[in-house]
Design a protein around this motif. Structure first.
Motif, PDB file in Angstrom:
ATOM      1  N   THR A  42       9.182   6.695   4.901  1.00  0.00           N
ATOM      2  CA  THR A  42       9.760   6.330   6.191  1.00  0.00           C
ATOM      3  C   THR A  42       9.242   7.336   7.216  1.00  0.00           C
ATOM      4  O   THR A  42       9.133   8.521   6.921  1.00  0.00           O
ATOM      5  CB  THR A  42      11.299   6.427   6.160  1.00  0.00           C
ATOM      6  OG1 THR A  42      11.767   5.762   4.996  1.00  0.00           O
ATOM      7  CG2 THR A  42      11.904   5.792   7.390  1.00  0.00           C
ATOM      8  N   THR A  88       3.293   0.285   4.952  1.00  0.00           N
ATOM      9  CA  THR A  88       4.689  -0.138   5.118  1.00  0.00           C
ATOM     10  C   THR A  88       5.463   0.641   6.193  1.00  0.00           C
ATOM     11  O   THR A  88       6.131   0.029   7.018  1.00  0.00           O
ATOM     12  CB  THR A  88       5.429  -0.086   3.769  1.00  0.00           C
ATOM     13  OG1 THR A  88       4.762  -0.969   2.873  1.00  0.00           O
ATOM     14  CG2 THR A  88       6.880  -0.511   3.908  1.00  0.00           C
ATOM     15  N   PRO A 103       7.258  -7.493   6.643  1.00  0.00           N
ATOM     16  CA  PRO A 103       7.580  -6.456   5.642  1.00  0.00           C
ATOM     17  C   PRO A 103       7.576  -7.020   4.223  1.00  0.00           C
ATOM     18  O   PRO A 103       7.114  -6.359   3.281  1.00  0.00           O
ATOM     19  CB  PRO A 103       8.980  -5.993   6.040  1.00  0.00           C
ATOM     20  CG  PRO A 103       9.096  -6.335   7.492  1.00  0.00           C
ATOM     21  CD  PRO A 103       8.308  -7.579   7.674  1.00  0.00           C
ATOM     22  N   ASN A 129       9.947  -1.665  10.328  1.00  0.00           N
ATOM     23  CA  ASN A 129      10.204  -0.444   9.559  1.00  0.00           C
ATOM     24  C   ASN A 129      10.094   0.789  10.456  1.00  0.00           C
ATOM     25  O   ASN A 129      10.929   1.694  10.386  1.00  0.00           O
ATOM     26  CB  ASN A 129       9.204  -0.307   8.410  1.00  0.00           C
ATOM     27  CG  ASN A 129       9.429  -1.389   7.361  1.00  0.00           C
ATOM     28  OD1 ASN A 129      10.480  -2.036   7.355  1.00  0.00           O
ATOM     29  ND2 ASN A 129       8.448  -1.606   6.512  1.00  0.00           N
TER      30      ASN A 129
END
Ligand SMILES: Nc1ncnc2c1ncn2[C@@H]1O[C@H](COP(=O)(O)OP(=O)(O)O)[C@@H](O)[C@H]1O
Ligand SMILES: [Mg+2]
Lengths: 298, 249
Positions: B219, B199, B184, B205
């Motif tokens: 996210t 990401t 990350p 993650n």
């Protein structure tokens, strides 16, 4: 029964087992002999499918090992001493193997007892001596009450009492009709236990024989008060008779039986009449000399 | 007497539970989760993190610890020579990998789920007044806590797969730490456009998404994230299975 059929194993460019074929039969102890590096351990790993041959195949009790429903019942193996997690106790080690086959805890205690390890059953394997490690490995090999027992250098690290124990154990297993195979690089370790011998060098089969056949008669020692009379009596084209003392002769080309009968017909007394055998050790050395020299030269 | 799937699982449980290192590593994992969660809950003040996020702030280190648990369990087979006895008993081999994964995964799932709830309970008890208190009935709280257990269970399986794959404890642990902690950080060095795109999909993650109460931008959705992480685990297991089946022990 173990059938090794035309098996070849290469590691990189190096051929470690070279078109090897032999059969280890039930009811017998088969000795697997050869100098260090001859490919014995590699062959044994291939028998239980840990290493795959480049060509050829192996059958255990007539079928490929991996196809068995109960592998531990087919063959029990000791591949190297101290092959176990050092942090586990002897009991846990055996129990972990037993559980795969639903073998009961009572059998684990039984093989521990048999191997003389009951007192140290709850000790960590890491604290075991080499000899105790061998005993644990043998206990593991016997867990599944196997038809074939195969041990790689089992007497390594054992004290004389342990060696005797292994010898009796293996003869007992063979007497029960099981196939027993053990490897060694020392003829002296094997000749007392095994009747069938497979001798390898540089991965090749050098001899598939018996202990009795390997011991070739070299000559006959005769002690007699009439050496000259006997010498003329038994002489012949392929016979050599050498005088080794005042009353002693060394004869090649005639058996003890022939010499004894000939002497009897003329009433020549014999004080001694003995075959002088090449020792097993010498026979083994002769067979493997090339293989050893090759290893040493590299 | 014959090999059964249940027998192989029982055997792997015996191996797992009979090592002192198992209990130590498991203890450390759950302790990290609870202690960090409690400390963070007591000391943090602000409104960027919820009570659940704070309670689970030990999850990164706990993940490393359970991953090490799985990796040690698997790699020690090779470093100790036990693998020969193991595979001689189970020559079809793959049941060993599945059973080991199941045992390590389930053990971590159970212990770490309990640990997550404990961290939340303790964290709530000492929660800084500036942070809004939450209860188990609040939206997403149970999902995040159970999700933490699931994620950590999967990390233990990842550890097993890596241990069986590289056959060395140090190697497996290094890869695990690299994947969970270092990757990350490295991604952040990429140009923004690329970093933003990849990401969310990086293993740690993606896996963490299920534990976060409030999904920020960049996210993945909670269960999507967990599914992506599970995908990484399955692929690693597949490669480990291939090597186990094809190469010499
Ligand atoms: N996994 C391996 N990789 C490369 N070489 C090996 C491997 N295992 C054995 N060898 C080599 O194969 C040869 C035979 O070894 P081994 O089967 O152990 O012989 P033995 O048991 O008769 O002493 C040796 O030269 C050894 O160095
Ligand atoms: Mg050897």
């Amino acid at each position: 029964m173990i059938q090794v059929r035309e098996v070849t194993k290469r590691y990189g460019a190096k051929t470690v087992v070279d078109h090897l074929s032999f059969t280890a039969k039930p009811g017998k102890v088969t000795g697997f002999l050869g100098p260090n590096g001859a490919g014995k351990s590699t062959t044994m790993r291939m028998i239980v499918g840990l290493d795959a041959p480049n060509s050829g195949d192996v059958l255990v009790n007539g079928k490929p090992y991996a196809s068995s429903q109960a592998p531990l019942h087919e063959i029990g193996v000791l591949l190297e001493a101290k092959a176990g997690h050092p942090g586990r106790t002897a009991v846990s080690h055996l129990l972990a193997l037993a559980r795969t086959h639903g073998i009961p805890r009572s059998r684990v205690d039984e093989v521990l007892e048999l191997a003389g390890l009951s007192a140290v059953a709850h000790k960590r394997v890491g604290a075991f001596s080499l000899g105790m490690g061998q005993r644990l490995g043998i206990a593991a090999a016997l867990l599944g009450d196997p038809a074939v027992v195969m041990l790689d250098e089992p007497v390594n690290g054992l004290d004389p009492e342990g060696v005797l124990w292994v010898r009796n154990l293996l003869s007992g297993l063979a007497a029960e009709g099981r196939t027993v195979m053990l490897s060694s690089h020392l003829m002296s370790e094997v000749s007392l236990i095994a009747e069938h011998l497979i001798i390898v060098g540089r991965g090749k089969l050098l001899a598939d024989t018996t202990v009795a056949d390997l011991v070739t008669a070299e000559g006959v020692r005769v002690v007699t008060p009439a050496p000259d009379a006997l010498r003329t009596l038994i002489g012949g084209p392929d016979v050599t008779v050498t005088s080794t003392g005042a009353e002693e002769l060394f004869v090649t080309g005639r058996t003890t039986r022939e010499i004894g009968l000939a002497a009897a017909t003329r009433g020549i007394p014999l004080f001694e009449l003995t075959s002088q055998n090449a020792s097993l050790e010498e026979a083994f050395m002769d067979l493997t000399r090339d293989a050893v020299e090759y290893e040493a030269a590299r | 007497m014959k090999i059964t799937p249940g027998g192989v699982v029982a055997a792997e449980w015996t191996k797992f539970s009979s090592l002192r290192s198992t209990w130590i590593t498991t203890g450390i994992s759950v302790l990290l989760l609870i202690v960090f969660g409690t400390i963070a809950s007591a000391s943090f003040s602000g409104d960027s993190l919820s009570a659940v996020d704070l309670a689970l702030s030990g999850s990164t280190l706990a993940a490393l610890a359970v991953g090490v648990l799985g990796a040690l369990l698997a790699a020690s087979e090779y470093t100790t020579g036990m693998i020969r006895a193991t595979l001689a008993a189970v020559p079809r081999r793959l049941p060993v990998l599945w059973s080991k994964s199941l045992v390590a995964g389930l053990a971590a799932l159970v212990v770490m789920t309990a640990g997550a709830f404990a961290a939340f309970a303790l964290g709530s008890a000492v929660l800084n007044q500036d942070v809004g208190a939450l209860g188990l009935g609040d939206d997403g709280v149970v999902r995040a806590l159970v999700g933490a257990g699931l994620y950590l269970g999967l990390v233990a399986v990842l550890g097993v797969a890596l241990g069986m794959l590289v056959r060395s404890s140090a190697g497996a642990i290094a890869i695990l730490a690299g994947v969970l902690l270092i990757v990350p950080g490295l991604a952040a060095l990429l140009p923004d456009a690329i970093a933003d795109a990849i990401t969310p999909y990086l293993p740690s993650n993606a896996g963490s998404a299920v534990m976060t109460l409030t999904q920020g931008e960049g996210t993945l959705a909670p269960w999507t994230g967990l599914a992506v992480f599970a995908g990484y685990v399955v692929v690693t297991l597949g490669v480990a299975a291939y090597r186990l089946k094809k190469s010499d022990a």
